[in-house]
Design a protein around this motif. Structure first.
Motif: not given
Lengths: 329, 329
Positions: A49-51, A131, A134, A136, A327, A329
Motif C-alpha cells: 500500500g502506498h500512502v 487523503d 492511496f 495499493s 507516511r 511510502c
C-alpha cells in the motif's frame, strides 16, 4: 463521489484516464479480471500500500512509487516482474488533473520497468475520510530456474553489500513536507531495481538474500534478515555510502540515516568469495554505481547487528522503535 | 502510528495478529514476497479496494468482504482462486480489537473459500486521513482447460440467468448506516461464489459470461456486458428475484433494487439451449437455490438493456448515473 459508484461516470474515468495511460492488451480485455499465461515455473507475488504524503515530491510521485515499490519487492526474490495490479482509493475533491498526473507517471514507470498494469480498481471516499490518493499495487513475477534467494539464507562468512547511498528518499520527503530549502535539492532515489537485479544474478547466481531497505531503513532491514537467517551481522560505518547533503540534513533534523527509508536501493548478501564479483557487476550498472561492501555475516545467537563506528568504537544497531517518519511510502 | 513504521511494533503486529489468523506455509516464508508454483496454464488476476462503511454490518464485515469480493472477481473468469494478497490502510486510533476481528474474519473467509493469503502489507495514516480500515485485495486463480468466459462473448439467443435475489447487500448496509430498524433484519449476501461457479462450469462448460453485479447492481452490470459484447438484452421484471423485505425497504428508501449492490450473486450468460441445464445445476447448489432465468440476449446496435415491466410495459434500463449508495463495498 460519482466516479466511484460503479456507474457511467466511473466507466468514463476508466476509459479516458486509466486506459489511456496504462494501455496494454491485458488491461484492454475489459473484464473484472485479467487473463494471461505466465512462463512455466515458480512465481512470486507481493503487495504494497502506498500512502505517501505529499503525493508529489522531488524525484517522484505516488504513481511512480507505487510501481517501483512493488516491482522491487518482486525483484528481491531474483524474479522478473511481469504483471501489476493497482487499487486506487481516492478522496472526494482530488483534482482530476492530479489524478491524471499520477496515472501518467505510473504508466511511464511501468513501461520503463517492463511491466504491464493488467487490472485495476477505483474507490472514492468522502472528503476527510482519505487523503487525496492511496494506491495499493500487487506484483507478479517469474523466478529464473536455479535462483534461490530468501531472507533466511544468510550464512556466517557471507558479505553484505548495499547498492548505493542511503537515506535519500526519506530526507527528500521530509524536506519537501517541512518546506526546508536546502542549498542542494535532495532528490528521492525512487527507482525500479529489476534491471540491476538481473545483472546481479547473472554475475552471481548464488546470491543468498536481496531486500530493499524501505520503511525502517538499512538498520531495520538488516535486523530483519539477521533474525530470519538466525545469524549476526557486523557492518562498518565508514563503508556505508551516505551523500554529504543527506548526512548534513539528517544532522539538522535529528535523524539517523541508518533508519531513513530508501526507495531505490537494495541490500545483497552473498558468499564471501563472490563479493568482489558481485560488487563489480553492480558498479558496472548505473543503478549500482556507488555500491559498496559494508560488512559481513557472523555467528551470533542473539542475532545482533553490530556496527564499528567511524571512531573505531562498536555499537549495536537495533530495530527502529516507534516511528521515525510517518507516511514515507 | 508506530505500527506502520516498518520497525519493531510492526513486526510484532504481523507476528501476533496477521500470522495467527492468516497462517499458511507461503505467508510463513516471511519475505517481502511469496514464492509458489501454480499449476501450469492460464492464470487470472483481479484486484479490488474495499472501503465499506460501516466496517461491521449484518451478514459480514470488511475482512470477509475483502476476501469474497476478490475471490468472486477471479471466479467470474471460470477460474479456481488460489492465492490472495492483502494491503491494509489503517487509520490511527482504530482499536486493535476491531483490527483483530477483521483479520480473523478474513482468515475464516479465506479458509472457507479454499484460498491462501500469501502476502500482505500494512500502512497507518493519521487520524482524520483515513476511515478506520481500508483493505485492497488481489486474487490469482487458474483457469481450467477449455473454459473461455469473458464479458465480450454474449451472443443473440443466449439466456441470462441470475443466481439469486438481488439488492440484499446494499439494503443491509444502508439500513445499518441509517439505523433503520426493519421488522425483519436484512442481511448482506456477502459470500464467495467459487464453489457455485465450479459446479456451473462442470454442468455447462460453454458458459459465455459470468459477472458479479456489485457496485451499480444488476442494471449496470448488464449494461457493461451488453456494451462489451455489442449486443442488446431483454429482461422481464417479474422473473428477477427480489426478497419482499428488500423490495419494501427499497420503496421506503427510494431505491431501485436493480441498481443496488450485491456481494454474493452472479449473472451468467449461456447458449439458450443450455439454460435449463445450467439453471438446474445452480438450483442444486445452496448458493444458487433461488436462481432464475431472467431474459435473453438480442441483437441491438444501441446495446440497450430493455425490461418488460410487471405491468406489461417496456422500459430501457440505463446505466447507473451519479451515485446511489457510496462506500457500499
Amino acid at each position: 463521489m460519482s466516479h466511484g459508484s460503479g456507474g457511467r461516470a466511473m466507466a468514463q474515468l476508466i476509459d479516458e484516464l486509466f486506459r489511456v495511460h496504462l494501455d496494454n492488451p491485458l488491461l484492454a480485455q475489459g473484464n473484472d479480471q485479467a487473463l494471461f499465461t505466465p512462463p512455466p515455473g515458480r512465481l512470486v507475488a507481493s503487495t504494497d500500500g502506498h500512502v505517501i504524503s505529499p503525493l508529489f515530491f522531488p524525484g517522484g510521485d505516488i504513481g511512480a512509487l507505487a510501481v517501483h515499490g512493488t516491482v522491487n519487492d518482486v525483484a528481491m526474490a531474483g524474479a522478473r516482474p511481469l504483471y501489476l495490479t493497482a487499487s486506487f482509493i481516492l478522496e472526494e475533491g482530488l483534482p482530476l488533473a492530479d489524478l491524471e498526473r499520477i496515472v501518467a507517471s505510473m504508466g511511464a514507470a511501468a513501461r520503463a520497468a517492463g511491466v504491464q498494469v493488467v487490472a485495476g480498481d477505483t474507490k472514492v471516499v468522502e472528503r476527510g475520510k482519505g487523503d487525496g490518493c492511496f494506491i495499493s499495487t500487487t506484483g507478479i513475477g517469474v523466478v529464473p530456474d536455479g535462483i534461490q534467494i530468501s531472507g533466511d539464507l544468510a550464512r556466517p562468512g557471507d558479505a553484505i553489500l548495499v547498492s548505493g547511498s542511503i537515506g535519500d528518499h526519506g530526507v527528500a520527503i521530509l524536506s519537501k513536507r517541512e518546506n526546508l530549502g536546502f542549498e542542494t535539492e535532495i532528490v528521492s532515489d525512487c527507482q525500479a531495481l529489476n534491471d540491476l537485479v538481473a545483472v546481479m544474478i547473472e554475475a552471481v547466481p548464488s546470491i543468498h538474500c536481496l531486500r530493499d531497505p524501505t520503511r525502517g531503513g538499512l538498520a531495520t532491514t538488516l535486523n530483519e534478515l539477521a533474525l530470519q537467517s538466525r545469524v549476526g551481522m557486523q557492518i562498518r560505518e565508514p563503508l556505508i555510502p551516505v551523500r554529504p547533503e543527506v548526512s548534513a540534513a539528517c544532522e539538522l533534523l535529528g535523524l539517523d540515516p541508518l533508519y531513513v527509508a530508501n526507495e531505490g536501493k537494495l541490500i545483497a548478501i552473498c558468499p564471501g568469495d563472490q563479493a568482489e564479483t558481485l560488487l563489480a557487476a553492480m558498479r558496472a550498472h548505473p543503478k549500482g554505481r556507488d555500491a559498496a561492501i559494508i560488512g559481513q555475516v557472523v555467528e551470533d545467537a542473539h542475532h545482533f547487528v553490530q556496527m564499528e563506528t567511524a571512531f573505531g568504537g562498536s555499537r549495536i544497531v537495533d530495530w527502529l522503535a516507534g516511528e521515525q517518519l510517518p507516511r514515507i511510502c
